[in-house]
Enzyme design. Structure first.
Site: not given
Length: 313
Positions: A50, A55, A84, A117, A192
């Protein structure tokens, strides 16, 4: 006992795709160390990874995966890659652009699971400005309240094109999930969300399960959580680590946990949770820790039209 990929179960998503029921979260896993951690994880047996555009480490994940493919350790179809769409790419005309940037970063031809996201949309001020500011006081964040359903409809086209195999959401509340299920052409396969004994998401999980939407749980572990005496006591009973107890608990709730670690020993320990079961009284003790308190929130966005955390679940 070292984890074996053959012992890691998969779960069937609502579109028939098989997803490993355990993954590696990669937030803040960057640089050469990040590449090495992911390579170690692949060698141990991890197959679900993931990441996210936010990120800034998609390239590290792609480098590690492509190295292992080149060395015939795995095939592309052996790994399940999740990334995402960030908030600055919610405008319908930018959705494909955001996805293409992730594909380029990853160095892959397709993404296994692409998530929105957050349901909150920010103004686009450039690829390198994920947290745009605006107004006379330069206030964060520059929210433009694009309807997440409009964004979702463009994500559906990514599935049609073949560059994304499955689509889902992250950090959506029950009403937002329900709306996509009712008004979207393609139902989200997952939601998520933050999930741990502190915020076990049982109500949201039950709600999503009724709609055949799976819960993936991020941030399942924390230093304060794994050092709590009641969890340590349960861990001694099973001769397991506190982390293993927490991760097994989430697995038994039907959640797919994606813990993060950069330590090889913990990589091995965390994934080795499929050879024991928790007794009912231990699950109830873990249930009792639930306060619903979040550690992850979208900062400076509480007044956004689609802010997800104003509802109870």
């Amino acid at each position: 006992m070292a984890a074996n990929i053959l012992t890691i179960p998969t779960t069937t998503l609502n579109n028939g795709v098989q997803m490993p029921a355990f993954g590696l979260g990669t937030f803040n896993i960057k640089g050469g160390e990040g590449v090495d951690v992911i390579k170690d994880a692949i060698d141990i047996g991890y197959r679900h990874f993931d990441t996210a555009f936010l990120y800034n480490n998609e390239s590290e994940l792609g480098e590690a995966i492509n190295d292992k493919i080149a060395n015939k350790v795995i095939k592309r179809e052996d790994v399940f890659v999740v990334t995402k769409l960030w908030n600055t790419y919610h405008e319908p005309e930018r959705v494909r652009e955001g996805c293409d940037k992730s594909l380029t970063n990853l160095g892959l031809d397709y993404i296994d699971l692409y998530l929105m996201h957050f349901p909150v949309s920010f103004e686009y001020h450039g690829d390198d400005i994920p947290w745009p500011k605006s107004g006379p006081n330069n206030e964060p964040n520059a929210i433009n309240d694009i309807d997440y359903l409009d964004t979702w409809k463009e994500m559906e086209k990514l599935v049609d094109s073949g560059i994304v195999k499955s689509i889902g959401v992250s950090n959506f509340n029950s009403e937002q999930v329900d709306r996509l299920c009712k008004e979207g052409r393609i139902k989200p396969v997952v939601n998520q969300v933050e999930c741990s004994p502190i915020i076990n998401q049982k109500r949201l999980n039950a709600f999503c399960t009724e709609r055949d939407v799976l819960i993936i749980g991020y941030s399942p572990l924390g230093k304060k959580l794994i050092s709590r005496p009641e969890i340590e006591e349960i861990a001694k009973k099973y001769d397991k680590t506190a982390a293993q107890i927490i991760l097994r608990y989430l697995h038994e709730l039907g959640v797919t946990p994606i813990p993060k670690t950069t330590h090889k020993k913990r990589l091995k320990e965390n994934i080795d949770i499929f050879h024991f079961q928790l007794a009912q009284e231990d699950k109830e003790a873990l249930d009792a820790m639930n306060t619903g308190e979040r550690t992850v929130r979208l900062p400076n966005s509480i007044h956004a039209k689609h802010y997800p955390f104003n509802l109870e679940f």
